[in-house]
Design a protein around this motif. Structure first.
Motif, mmCIF file in Angstrom:
data_model
loop_
_atom_site.group_PDB
_atom_site.id
_atom_site.type_symbol
_atom_site.label_atom_id
_atom_site.label_comp_id
_atom_site.label_asym_id
_atom_site.label_seq_id
_atom_site.Cartn_x
_atom_site.Cartn_y
_atom_site.Cartn_z
ATOM 1 N N UNK A 221 0.809 -1.208 0.000
ATOM 2 C CA UNK A 221 0.000 0.000 0.000
ATOM 3 C C UNK A 221 0.847 1.265 0.000
ATOM 4 N N UNK A 222 1.988 1.242 0.675
ATOM 5 C CA UNK A 222 2.838 2.433 0.746
ATOM 6 C C UNK A 222 3.292 2.927 -0.620
ATOM 7 N N UNK A 223 3.910 2.071 -1.454
ATOM 8 C CA UNK A 223 4.304 2.540 -2.788
ATOM 9 C C UNK A 223 3.126 3.001 -3.636
ATOM 10 N N UNK A 224 1.979 2.337 -3.506
ATOM 11 C CA UNK A 224 0.810 2.746 -4.291
ATOM 12 C C UNK A 224 0.344 4.141 -3.897
ATOM 13 N N UNK A 225 0.294 4.410 -2.596
ATOM 14 C CA UNK A 225 -0.122 5.738 -2.142
ATOM 15 C C UNK A 225 0.853 6.809 -2.611
#
Length: 271
Positions: A79-83
């Motif tokens: 989720x971190x890279x996507x955000x």
């Protein structure tokens, strides 16, 4: 005529308010109730055999996959890279889109020059440009930022100059009659009047950004929700696949909620 025959006008009768009916009224809990009922129906259908396991997984199994993803720490790994990609790409595209849209709405020569270009870019499926962006910017983060930026740019431009066009011209003429300068009219009348339409357009732009984020992460990304969904789909792991879909849906709901908060704060003057 005696006083006994006069109509009684001393006690006024209340007149029912007739101005309502078209104003949205918040109904708390209705959306959540519909969502819960839908999940219960799917859970019952999968357990009773009305819905095949190869069609839809059980919501309880999807929930278990989400819990496992969270407990393993892989949720934030994906989720971190996507955000970060969504934030950077959308910020670039939306900022440029609002700027260009306002210029198109204010200046006739810019409108004449850029509206045909925007109209030509808008219907192009941005996913089809991903291989071109990979050639231009490489397979790393640059191509993903560029794809999301372009995908959010064109709808933001259209919604912004449409919102500027819809500002009541009577207000502009009123400002001119009171001696306001050009910049004061833009700052005090046009931009506040266009803000509701711009914020509404951001909902569509960010939804498109999430779609393009998934497409970009399915090509050459080790981590990200799109890469997670692609990996689960290749293994035909429906529980993990739908877990990724739930995360994307939650991301869309959260972005819409944030825009709603911004609308309430910036548009308090509407009452």
């Amino acid at each position: 005529m005696s006083d006994a025959t006069l109509p009684d006008t001393a006690t006024p009768r209340p007149v029912p308010f007739r101005g309502g009916g078209f104003r949205p009224v918040a109904k708390r809990g209705v959306g959540l109730a519909v969502f819960v009922v839908l999940l219960l129906v799917i859970e019952w259908g999968t357990r009773a055999g009305w819905i095949g396991n190869l069609t839809l997984p059980r919501p309880s199994d999807v929930g278990a996959a989400l819990v496992e993803l969270y407990q393993s720490g892989m949720l934030w790994t994906h989720l971190g890279p996507s955000l970060a990609r969504l934030a950077v790409g959308s910020l670039l595209g939306i900022s440029a889109g609002i700027g260009v849209g306002v210029l198109i709405g204010l200046f006739s020569y810019i409108r004449a020059g850029l509206v045909p270009l925007v109209a030509a870019l808008f219907p192009i499926p941005k996913i089809a440009l991903l291989p071109l962006f990979v050639i231009w910017f490489g397979i790393d983060e640059g191509s993903k930022y560029a794809l999301i930026a372009l995908g959010t740019f064109t709808p933001t431009v259209v919604s912004t100059y449409g919102a500027v066009d819809n500002v009541d011209r009577a207000l502009v003429r009123m400002g001119q009659s009171f001696g306001l300068g050009w910049w004061s009219i833009v700052r005090k009348i046009i931009l506040p009047g266009a803000l509701p339409g711009i914020l509404s357009g951001l909902r569509v732009s960010l939804a498109i950004g999430i779609i393009l984020l998934v497409a970009a992460e399915m090509l050459g990304a080790e981590h990200g929700i799109g890469a997670y969904v692609l990996q689960a789909g290749s293994l035909y792991d429906l529980e993990r696949l739908f877990a990724g879909v739930v995360i994307l849906s939650a991301l869309g709901v959260v972005t819409s909620w944030v825009i709603g908060l911004v609308e309430k704060r910036l548009l308090r003057w509407r009452g």
